[in-house]
Design a protein around this motif. Sequence first.
Motif, mmCIF file in Angstrom:
data_model
loop_
_atom_site.group_PDB
_atom_site.id
_atom_site.type_symbol
_atom_site.label_atom_id
_atom_site.label_comp_id
_atom_site.label_asym_id
_atom_site.label_seq_id
_atom_site.Cartn_x
_atom_site.Cartn_y
_atom_site.Cartn_z
ATOM 1 N N LEU A 206 0.879 -1.181 0.000
ATOM 2 C CA LEU A 206 0.000 0.000 0.000
ATOM 3 C C LEU A 206 0.909 1.221 0.000
ATOM 4 O O LEU A 206 1.746 1.363 0.884
ATOM 5 C CB LEU A 206 -0.827 0.021 1.286
ATOM 6 C CG LEU A 206 -2.209 -0.598 1.250
ATOM 7 C CD1 LEU A 206 -2.734 -0.776 2.652
ATOM 8 C CD2 LEU A 206 -3.170 0.243 0.434
ATOM 9 N N ALA A 207 0.753 2.086 -0.982
ATOM 10 C CA ALA A 207 1.655 3.231 -1.048
ATOM 11 C C ALA A 207 0.997 4.403 -1.751
ATOM 12 O O ALA A 207 0.063 4.242 -2.532
ATOM 13 C CB ALA A 207 2.938 2.837 -1.777
ATOM 14 N N CYS A 208 1.523 5.581 -1.436
ATOM 15 C CA CYS A 208 1.083 6.798 -2.116
ATOM 16 C C CYS A 208 2.184 7.834 -1.925
ATOM 17 O O CYS A 208 2.575 8.104 -0.782
ATOM 18 C CB CYS A 208 -0.229 7.297 -1.500
ATOM 19 S SG CYS A 208 -0.857 8.773 -2.282
ATOM 20 N N VAL A 254 6.537 4.181 -7.213
ATOM 21 C CA VAL A 254 5.393 4.422 -6.330
ATOM 22 C C VAL A 254 5.592 5.697 -5.522
ATOM 23 O O VAL A 254 4.681 6.510 -5.375
ATOM 24 C CB VAL A 254 5.202 3.206 -5.393
ATOM 25 C CG1 VAL A 254 4.369 3.569 -4.192
ATOM 26 C CG2 VAL A 254 4.568 2.062 -6.165
ATOM 27 N N MET A 255 6.827 5.888 -5.019
ATOM 28 C CA MET A 255 7.074 7.076 -4.192
ATOM 29 C C MET A 255 6.890 8.359 -4.988
ATOM 30 O O MET A 255 6.534 9.388 -4.451
ATOM 31 C CB MET A 255 8.482 7.012 -3.608
ATOM 32 C CG MET A 255 8.577 6.031 -2.464
ATOM 33 S SD MET A 255 10.278 5.907 -1.940
ATOM 34 C CE MET A 255 10.135 4.667 -0.675
ATOM 35 N N MET A 262 -1.948 -0.305 -4.682
ATOM 36 C CA MET A 262 -2.235 -1.371 -3.721
ATOM 37 C C MET A 262 -2.114 -2.731 -4.392
ATOM 38 O O MET A 262 -2.540 -2.911 -5.525
ATOM 39 C CB MET A 262 -3.669 -1.181 -3.221
ATOM 40 C CG MET A 262 -4.088 -2.185 -2.174
ATOM 41 S SD MET A 262 -5.825 -1.984 -1.770
ATOM 42 C CE MET A 262 -6.571 -2.565 -3.259
ATOM 43 N N THR A 263 -1.494 -3.659 -3.661
ATOM 44 C CA THR A 263 -1.506 -5.049 -4.112
ATOM 45 C C THR A 263 -2.607 -5.733 -3.312
ATOM 46 O O THR A 263 -2.401 -6.162 -2.172
ATOM 47 C CB THR A 263 -0.136 -5.722 -3.856
ATOM 48 O OG1 THR A 263 0.880 -4.821 -4.278
ATOM 49 C CG2 THR A 263 -0.011 -7.025 -4.608
ATOM 50 N N GLY A 361 -2.085 0.965 5.670
ATOM 51 C CA GLY A 361 -0.757 1.194 5.108
ATOM 52 C C GLY A 361 0.262 1.458 6.194
ATOM 53 O O GLY A 361 -0.035 2.013 7.243
ATOM 54 N N GLY A 362 1.456 1.041 5.902
ATOM 55 C CA GLY A 362 2.538 1.259 6.873
ATOM 56 C C GLY A 362 3.507 0.103 7.045
ATOM 57 O O GLY A 362 4.684 0.270 6.894
#
Length: 372
Positions: A206-208, A254-255, A262-263, A361-362
């Motif tokens: 999970l990333a944004c 992603v960054m 999201m996977t 996320g995290g």
Amino acid sequence: MGATIIGTGKAVPAFKVTNHRLSQIVDTSDEWIVPRTGIHERPIATAETATDLASAAARRALGWEAGAGLAPTETIDAASIDLVVCMTLTGDAIIPSQAALVKARLGLPNAVAFDLNAACAGCVYGLATAQSMMAAAQAPGWAGNHVRRALVIGVERMSRILDWTDRATCVLFGDGAGAVVLEWRDGATGIASSFLKNTDDEALTLACGKNYDMSSFPFGDEMVLAGEGPDATAGPQADVSRDAIVHDDHARAVMGSPFISMTGQKVFKFATSAIVEAIGTALDRAGWELADIDAIVPHQANERIIRYAAKKLGVPEDLFQVSIGTAGNASAASALMALDDAWRSGKLHAGDKAIMVGFGGGLTSGAIAFEA
Ligand code: ACO
């Protein structure tokens, strides 16, 4: 013990996006979305700011406006609020904090205000933080802030960090705010226990990224790639997980992206085991049994996750508050909105023993056990 929820409120944007409407934007359908997620429609903020939504939810939780799931039994004086914590990924500004904007909008002269980002587990992290600050002030000789009443708010405009061309994510999320007023009451049970946990998200399931405007950045030619500059050799050897996050090409992409990625299946696997662990640990710490619990208020990511967790715990599905059908996943706001729903629908009653559980996320996860 002692930090008691005395008011709840929620606010959602007026504009609702149905699955059918989404199917006109991306290649999806109601038939795909409903069985996999339980979502029928989601509120999307077209006009409302995060400050509008958070303030409206807070006003209800404070009993200043009609519509609270649980209204305080006495009028709450603005001057009596000592703390505002806002959990958000999608606040209106970086400075001032979302909490500072809400404090100013509501006129809370004595509150300290700050934001907290624990992604979709924000609900639990925020309540546990406020409770810890209240409990700390009970220690003899305490020389810090005295927090007796706190406003704990989750607010999101997830619509601002979605790629509306990505059908795998844009169908899942919604916007809204949920708020609670927490009051320290000597001798009351209130929040009986908490459990917070972080698990390194090595594969960035999970990333944004952050949407920084770099158009005036003058050092482009002198930039070094992350992990290859002087800092890479300083300090202890980077561990494996940091290495994976910093060097992986996918991670770098992603960054740099301002949109959620999201996977899904990995998140599903994490979420279902995290819920079971968090509920079990919060129960143990409170000295309660699962059989004592009258209601579970989970983060609303996906109805299938909730059903799966019920099965793994061996409890009926209707022990869980499920609000996702008309809310979508409002990240840090979702469980607080669901808490308000649980009071309104009669799933929660005064004196009930309950659990709030979050994961996100995290990767973050956690739960609080509380007496309503
Ligand atoms: N509409 C139609 N088809 C879709 C959509 C969509 N909206 N999204 C994906 N698909 C397609 C995919 O492209 C794929 O097609 P392909 O087989 O031709 O490649 C197919 O459906 C299956 O895709 P999967 O990603 O494998 O779908 P899955 O059955 O795993 O369901 C879902 C996806 C619902 C996201 C699931 O993984 C899930 O429940 N994950 C849990 C994570 C979650 O809910 N996260 C919420 C946010 S995170 C949080 O709050 C912590």
